[in-house]
Design an enzyme around this catalytic site. Structure first.
Site, PDB file in Angstrom:
ATOM      1  N   LYS A  34       0.849  -1.208   0.000  1.00 44.71           N
ATOM      2  CA  LYS A  34       0.000   0.000   0.000  1.00 44.71           C
ATOM      3  C   LYS A  34       0.873   1.243   0.000  1.00 44.71           C
ATOM      4  CE  LYS A  34      -3.816   2.124   2.597  1.00 44.71           C
ATOM      5  NZ  LYS A  34      -3.271   3.282   3.297  1.00 44.71           N
ATOM      6  N   ASP A  70      -6.916   4.139  -3.752  1.00 43.15           N
ATOM      7  CA  ASP A  70      -7.682   4.885  -2.755  1.00 43.15           C
ATOM      8  C   ASP A  70      -7.246   6.345  -2.774  1.00 43.15           C
ATOM      9  OD1 ASP A  70      -5.456   5.225  -1.066  1.00 43.15           O
ATOM     10  OD2 ASP A  70      -6.271   4.043   0.571  1.00 43.15           O
ATOM     11  N   ARG A 124     -11.991   8.424   4.208  1.00 42.35           N
ATOM     12  CA  ARG A 124     -12.654   9.253   5.218  1.00 42.35           C
ATOM     13  C   ARG A 124     -14.104   9.548   4.846  1.00 42.35           C
ATOM     14  NH1 ARG A 124      -8.234  13.725   5.092  1.00 42.35           N
ATOM     15  NH2 ARG A 124      -8.236  12.885   2.961  1.00 42.35           N
ATOM     16  N   GLY A 131      -9.660   9.933  -1.673  1.00 43.22           N
ATOM     17  CA  GLY A 131     -10.716  10.789  -2.205  1.00 43.22           C
ATOM     18  C   GLY A 131     -11.884  10.053  -2.833  1.00 43.22           C
ATOM     19  N   ARG A 185      -0.065  12.532   2.400  1.00 45.97           N
ATOM     20  CA  ARG A 185       1.158  12.660   3.209  1.00 45.97           C
ATOM     21  C   ARG A 185       2.234  13.455   2.460  1.00 45.97           C
ATOM     22  NH1 ARG A 185       2.877  10.187   7.349  1.00 45.97           N
ATOM     23  NH2 ARG A 185       4.881   9.613   6.454  1.00 45.97           N
ATOM     24  N   SER A 223      -1.873   4.962  -3.889  1.00 45.80           N
ATOM     25  CA  SER A 223      -2.377   5.826  -2.810  1.00 45.80           C
ATOM     26  C   SER A 223      -1.322   6.827  -2.387  1.00 45.80           C
ATOM     27  CB  SER A 223      -2.707   4.930  -1.597  1.00 45.80           C
ATOM     28  OG  SER A 223      -3.005   5.676  -0.445  1.00 45.80           O
ATOM     29  N   HIS A 265      -2.003   8.081   0.724  1.00 43.17           N
ATOM     30  CA  HIS A 265      -2.292   8.001   2.152  1.00 43.17           C
ATOM     31  C   HIS A 265      -2.862   9.337   2.662  1.00 43.17           C
ATOM     32  CE1 HIS A 265      -1.003   5.300   5.675  1.00 43.17           C
ATOM     33  NE2 HIS A 265      -1.813   6.208   6.204  1.00 43.17           N
TER      34      HIS A 265
HETATM   35  C1  LIG Z   1      -8.384   7.395  11.065  1.00 42.14           C
HETATM   36  C2  LIG Z   1      -7.499   6.872   9.977  1.00 42.14           C
HETATM   37  C3  LIG Z   1      -6.589   5.860  10.265  1.00 42.14           C
HETATM   38  C4  LIG Z   1      -5.779   5.337   9.251  1.00 42.14           C
HETATM   39  N1  LIG Z   1      -4.890   4.346   9.572  1.00 42.14           N
HETATM   40  C5  LIG Z   1      -4.168   3.778   8.579  1.00 42.14           C
HETATM   41  C6  LIG Z   1      -3.283   2.691   8.877  1.00 42.14           C
HETATM   42  O1  LIG Z   1      -3.085   2.304  10.021  1.00 42.14           O
HETATM   43  N2  LIG Z   1      -2.629   2.111   7.841  1.00 42.14           N
HETATM   44  C7  LIG Z   1      -2.788   2.534   6.540  1.00 42.14           C
HETATM   45  O2  LIG Z   1      -2.187   1.979   5.636  1.00 42.14           O
HETATM   46  N3  LIG Z   1      -3.601   3.590   6.250  1.00 42.14           N
HETATM   47  C8  LIG Z   1      -4.280   4.210   7.228  1.00 42.14           C
HETATM   48  N4  LIG Z   1      -5.109   5.257   6.932  1.00 42.14           N
HETATM   49  C9  LIG Z   1      -5.189   5.726   5.524  1.00 42.14           C
HETATM   50  C10 LIG Z   1      -6.314   5.058   4.756  1.00 42.14           C
HETATM   51  O3  LIG Z   1      -6.126   3.664   4.684  1.00 42.14           O
HETATM   52  C11 LIG Z   1      -6.427   5.588   3.319  1.00 42.14           C
HETATM   53  O4  LIG Z   1      -5.221   5.376   2.612  1.00 42.14           O
HETATM   54  C12 LIG Z   1      -6.765   7.070   3.235  1.00 42.14           C
HETATM   55  O5  LIG Z   1      -7.680   7.447   4.242  1.00 42.14           O
HETATM   56  C13 LIG Z   1      -7.351   7.365   1.850  1.00 42.14           C
HETATM   57  O6  LIG Z   1      -7.617   8.719   1.688  1.00 42.14           O
HETATM   58  P1  LIG Z   1      -9.082   9.365   1.860  1.00 42.14           P
HETATM   59  O7  LIG Z   1      -9.423   9.327   3.305  1.00 42.14           O
HETATM   60  O8  LIG Z   1      -8.916  10.747   1.337  1.00 42.14           O
HETATM   61  O9  LIG Z   1     -10.037   8.551   1.031  1.00 42.14           O
HETATM   62  C14 LIG Z   1      -5.885   5.842   7.938  1.00 42.14           C
HETATM   63  C15 LIG Z   1      -6.777   6.879   7.659  1.00 42.14           C
HETATM   64  C16 LIG Z   1      -7.571   7.409   8.655  1.00 42.14           C
HETATM   65  C17 LIG Z   1      -8.525   8.526   8.321  1.00 42.14           C
END
Ligand SMILES: Cc1cc2nc3c(=O)[nH]c(=O)nc-3n(C[C@H](O)[C@H](O)[C@H](O)COP(=O)(O)O)c2cc1C
Length: 298
Positions: A171, A226, A250, A228, A198, A193, A195
């Site tokens: 990922k 992933d 989210r 958005g 970041r 992604s 993330h």
């Molecule tokens: C509360 C929260 C916790 C997350 N924890 C992780 C995690 O532990 N590992 C990971 O790979 N991504 C984590 N993510 C990222 C999500 O898997 C994902 O890549 C990201 O939210 C996608 O973007 P978006 O929210 O704009 O759709 C986290 C995101 C949020 C909002």
């Protein structure tokens, strides 16, 4: 009009996705079927849950948010993802019955990486993986809730992949270079992604998807995207640009917080219904048939 700059990859990604439009092809169309097969298993939809972590219980309910969305994934028959957590929490996720891919953090403590991966396999994970985009932070190595992360080399990734019988998911891929390395190392899937932004100015996953798809032709590796994703139109665009599946993020949180399992089920059902509608309106009967011939950019 004043020009406002932004380095926020979430905004850049949203703008890019909204610049992609969809034309209609209605004559001879059929009602589309959204089922997909991934890693040999049939799921009801290419919509997946995000790899979330650290969700406590909402509104005084008994289950944590993580268990609630995993239960929803089980009931919907979609592929479930979870992120950073200890083994006791992962065991609770497995008890929901969801087919779950555990995304392990790139901990500097490599023993912990291996322990979490082995534990996941021993209790019945559907897949394991790592979010390689959480390696660097402001001061060098990233520190997540007090735990230090570390660079992951090709050799380390190869050894994780070789140590498990489960599909391995990398990922945080956002370039052809990393995608090709994952294919060469034997990963079963990548998640394209950034993330949730970041990296400032990170390229929108959907912008880099077609290049990645083209580079991977003939390679046996699934592409998930992933960042958005909040509607069936977003999932459709992801499929059209080369993804096999897409994870909401989210966008799922308000429904989860408010209504728990039922909230997630109705949110994902809505996204899947929108996807089916858009596929039907563009003449694609199944997710794997969707291509970019109905996309226009403005
Ligand atoms: C509360 C929260 C916790 C997350 N924890 C992780 C995690 O532990 N590992 C990971 O790979 N991504 C984590 N993510 C990222 C999500 O898997 C994902 O890549 C990201 O939210 C996608 O973007 P978006 O929210 O704009 O759709 C986290 C995101 C949020 C909002």
């Amino acid at each position: 009009m004043e020009y406002k700059r932004t380095s926020d990859a979430n905004l850049i990604t949203a703008r890019y996705m909204d610049s992609i439009l969809i034309e209609q092809r209605l004559i001879d169309s059929v009602i589309a079927d959204t089922k997909i097969t991934i890693f040999g298993e049939e799921f009801s939809s290419p919509v997946m849950t995000p790899a979330f972590s650290h969700l406590k219980s909402f509104k005084g309910r008994d289950l944590t948010g993580l268990e609630e969305y995993s239960t929803a994934a089980k009931e919907l028959n979609i592929l479930n993802f979870v992120g950073m957590m200890e083994n006791d929490m992962f065991e609770k996720i497995i008890k929901t019955g969801a087919k779950t891919v555990r995304i392990v953090k790139p901990y500097a403590d490599n023993g912990k990486v291996r322990d979490q991966m082995q534990f996941a396999e021993s209790v019945g994970a559907f897949g394991i993986g790592m979010d390689i985009d959480h390696i660097f932070g402001e001061n060098g190595a990233d520190v997540v809730i007090g735990e230090e992360m570390a660079v992951q080399t090709s050799e380390m990734l190869r050894s994780y992949i070789e140590s498990t019988k489960l599909p391995f998911v990398v990922k945080g891929v956002l370039s052809v270079e990393d995608a090709m390395k994952c294919a060469d190392l034997g990963a079963a899937a990548i998640i394209v992604s950034h993330h949730h932004g970041r990296l400032p100015y990170a390229v929108p996953p959907m912008m880099v998807l077609p290049e990645i798809k083209a580079a991977l032709i003939g390679r046996d590796m699934k592409i998930i995207v992933d960042c958005g994703i909040e509607s069936g139109s977003d999932v459709y665009k992801a499929l059209a640009l080369g993804a096999d599946a897409a994870a909401v993020g989210r966008s799922m949180l308000p429904s989860l917080e408010e209504n728990g399992i039922e909230g997630v089920k109705s949110f994902i059902t809505k996204v899947n219904n929108e996807l089916r509608f858009t596929m039907s309106c563009t003449g694609f009967a199944t997710p794997e048939k969707v291509d970019d011939s109905c996309l226009k950019y403005y």
